[in-house]
Design a protein around this motif. Structure first.
Motif, mmCIF file in Angstrom:
data_model
loop_
_atom_site.group_PDB
_atom_site.id
_atom_site.type_symbol
_atom_site.label_atom_id
_atom_site.label_comp_id
_atom_site.label_asym_id
_atom_site.label_seq_id
_atom_site.Cartn_x
_atom_site.Cartn_y
_atom_site.Cartn_z
ATOM 1 N N TYR A 172 26.238 -31.024 -90.216
ATOM 2 C CA TYR A 172 26.765 -30.491 -88.955
ATOM 3 C C TYR A 172 25.827 -29.420 -88.398
ATOM 4 N N ASP A 173 25.431 -28.477 -89.242
ATOM 5 C CA ASP A 173 24.564 -27.383 -88.802
ATOM 6 C C ASP A 173 23.218 -27.906 -88.330
ATOM 7 N N THR A 174 22.666 -28.865 -89.042
ATOM 8 C CA THR A 174 21.385 -29.446 -88.653
ATOM 9 C C THR A 174 21.488 -30.120 -87.294
ATOM 10 N N VAL A 175 22.500 -30.946 -87.103
ATOM 11 C CA VAL A 175 22.647 -31.667 -85.842
ATOM 12 C C VAL A 175 22.877 -30.694 -84.689
ATOM 13 N N CYS A 176 23.766 -29.737 -84.878
ATOM 14 C CA CYS A 176 24.036 -28.756 -83.810
ATOM 15 C C CYS A 176 22.781 -27.971 -83.446
ATOM 16 N N ASN A 177 22.140 -27.407 -84.453
ATOM 17 C CA ASN A 177 20.982 -26.556 -84.199
ATOM 18 C C ASN A 177 19.803 -27.327 -83.633
ATOM 19 N N ASP A 178 19.508 -28.482 -84.205
ATOM 20 C CA ASP A 178 18.316 -29.208 -83.773
ATOM 21 C C ASP A 178 18.492 -29.871 -82.413
ATOM 22 N N SER A 179 19.673 -30.379 -82.102
ATOM 23 C CA SER A 179 19.871 -30.957 -80.771
ATOM 24 C C SER A 179 19.807 -29.859 -79.712
ATOM 25 N N SER A 180 20.417 -28.726 -79.994
ATOM 26 C CA SER A 180 20.379 -27.610 -79.059
ATOM 27 C C SER A 180 18.960 -27.076 -78.888
ATOM 28 N N ARG A 181 18.253 -26.933 -79.981
ATOM 29 C CA ARG A 181 16.866 -26.440 -79.931
ATOM 30 C C ARG A 181 15.986 -27.397 -79.132
ATOM 31 N N GLY A 182 16.155 -28.687 -79.349
ATOM 32 C CA GLY A 182 15.361 -29.674 -78.612
ATOM 33 C C GLY A 182 15.610 -29.588 -77.117
ATOM 34 N N LEU A 183 16.868 -29.451 -76.731
ATOM 35 C CA LEU A 183 17.199 -29.335 -75.302
ATOM 36 C C LEU A 183 16.651 -28.037 -74.715
ATOM 37 N N THR A 184 16.761 -26.958 -75.470
ATOM 38 C CA THR A 184 16.246 -25.674 -74.993
ATOM 39 C C THR A 184 14.738 -25.726 -74.798
ATOM 40 N N LEU A 185 14.020 -26.307 -75.728
ATOM 41 C CA LEU A 185 12.560 -26.412 -75.593
ATOM 42 C C LEU A 185 12.180 -27.245 -74.378
ATOM 43 N N LEU A 186 12.897 -28.334 -74.135
ATOM 44 C CA LEU A 186 12.627 -29.142 -72.944
ATOM 45 C C LEU A 186 12.898 -28.346 -71.673
ATOM 46 N N GLY A 187 13.966 -27.579 -71.685
ATOM 47 C CA GLY A 187 14.273 -26.732 -70.531
ATOM 48 C C GLY A 187 13.194 -25.693 -70.279
ATOM 49 N N LEU A 188 12.681 -25.112 -71.336
ATOM 50 C CA LEU A 188 11.619 -24.118 -71.184
ATOM 51 C C LEU A 188 10.316 -24.742 -70.692
ATOM 52 N N GLN A 189 10.196 -26.054 -70.846
ATOM 53 C CA GLN A 189 9.031 -26.780 -70.331
ATOM 54 C C GLN A 189 9.261 -27.293 -68.913
ATOM 55 N N GLY A 190 10.412 -26.981 -68.337
ATOM 56 C CA GLY A 190 10.640 -27.333 -66.948
ATOM 57 C C GLY A 190 11.654 -28.425 -66.682
ATOM 58 N N ALA A 191 12.224 -29.036 -67.705
ATOM 59 C CA ALA A 191 13.263 -30.046 -67.489
ATOM 60 C C ALA A 191 14.566 -29.338 -67.122
ATOM 61 N N CYS A 192 15.237 -29.817 -66.109
ATOM 62 C CA CYS A 192 16.504 -29.233 -65.652
ATOM 63 C C CYS A 192 17.641 -29.932 -66.388
ATOM 64 N N ILE A 193 18.166 -29.272 -67.431
ATOM 65 C CA ILE A 193 19.127 -29.905 -68.332
ATOM 66 C C ILE A 193 20.420 -29.104 -68.384
ATOM 67 N N GLY A 194 21.528 -29.813 -68.240
ATOM 68 C CA GLY A 194 22.838 -29.240 -68.524
ATOM 69 C C GLY A 194 23.276 -29.739 -69.891
ATOM 70 N N ASN A 195 23.566 -28.819 -70.800
ATOM 71 C CA ASN A 195 23.913 -29.187 -72.169
ATOM 72 C C ASN A 195 25.428 -29.295 -72.317
ATOM 73 N N GLY A 196 25.911 -30.520 -72.462
ATOM 74 C CA GLY A 196 27.324 -30.770 -72.682
ATOM 75 C C GLY A 196 27.579 -31.402 -74.035
ATOM 76 N N ILE A 197 26.756 -31.080 -75.016
ATOM 77 C CA ILE A 197 27.012 -31.560 -76.370
ATOM 78 C C ILE A 197 27.985 -30.587 -77.022
ATOM 79 N N LEU A 198 29.185 -31.053 -77.263
ATOM 80 C CA LEU A 198 30.212 -30.207 -77.863
ATOM 81 C C LEU A 198 29.917 -30.014 -79.349
ATOM 82 N N THR A 199 30.078 -28.790 -79.826
ATOM 83 C CA THR A 199 29.962 -28.490 -81.250
ATOM 84 C C THR A 199 31.251 -27.795 -81.644
ATOM 85 N N VAL A 200 32.097 -28.521 -82.363
ATOM 86 C CA VAL A 200 33.461 -28.050 -82.609
ATOM 87 C C VAL A 200 33.834 -28.167 -84.086
ATOM 88 N N GLU A 201 34.920 -27.496 -84.425
ATOM 89 C CA GLU A 201 35.424 -27.515 -85.794
ATOM 90 C C GLU A 201 36.289 -28.736 -86.083
#
Length: 182
Positions: free
Chosen positions: A92-121
């Motif tokens: 769970y931690d790997t998937v949450c962290n790595d998917s979020s990190r990947g999206l953030t890095l793409l955003g910092l490179q100029g991709a306009c991304i809205g992150n709607g990946i839910l991370t829940v208990e």
């Protein structure tokens, strides 16, 4: 509890030129993904924005799919959708962290991304967040992408006429090897 708080929501931006968004969804929990997609599509259509949807196997593949589309296609922005529910292992931690990190890095490179990946208990938390008539996190992710597209268009085309712009080739003093290229 966050569910009972009120939040300020920005009005959707308007666009004077056609806008196209790619929704990338990991339908691992199909019913939750369907609600996220419904919310995202409603928001995009309310703004008059064209959209396409593609599915990938899981949340870890969402950033890769967006990276491919950003490099090889003509989308103005992206909506990342999916759901990760905590299980019994650290996966769970790997998937949450790595998917979020990947999206953030793409955003910092100029991709306009809205992150709607839910991370829940648990599933109940996911259902509440995904419902289009509830917290509508899919619609919120679409709105976030639209706001970033609007900023990109506002700032991306400005030219101030200052700074150095190479003319194509130049020669360094004392260099007898011929022109260097920039």
């Amino acid at each position: 509890m966050a569910g009972s708080e009120t939040h300020h929501t920005l009005p959707l931006p308007t666009f004077d030129k056609p806008t196209k968004v790619l929704i990338v969804v990991a339908p691992y929990y199909k019913d939750i993904a369907d609600d996220l997609i419904a919310g995202a599509r409603t928001t995009l259509e309310e703004a008059g924005v064209a959209h396409e949807t593609v599915e990938v196997p899981g949340a870890l593949e969402v950033p890769s799919a967006i990276a491919l589309a950003h490099r090889q296609s003509n989308f103005d922005g992206y909506v990342a959708l999916g759901c990760v529910i905590r299980g019994e292992t650290t996966h769970y931690d790997t998937v949450c962290n790595d998917s979020s990190r990947g999206l953030t890095l793409l955003g910092l490179q100029g991709a306009c991304i809205g992150n709607g990946i839910l991370t829940v208990e648990n599933r109940d938390q996911a259902v509440v967040r995904a419902e289009p008539d509830g917290q509508n996190k899919g619609g919120g992710a679409a709105a976030a992408a639209l706001h970033l597209i609007a900023l990109s268009r506002k700032w991306g085309r400005e030219t101030k006429g200052i700074g150095f712009k190479p003319t194509g080739s130049f020669q360094i003093a004392g260099d007898n090897e011929g022109p260097a290229t920039a």
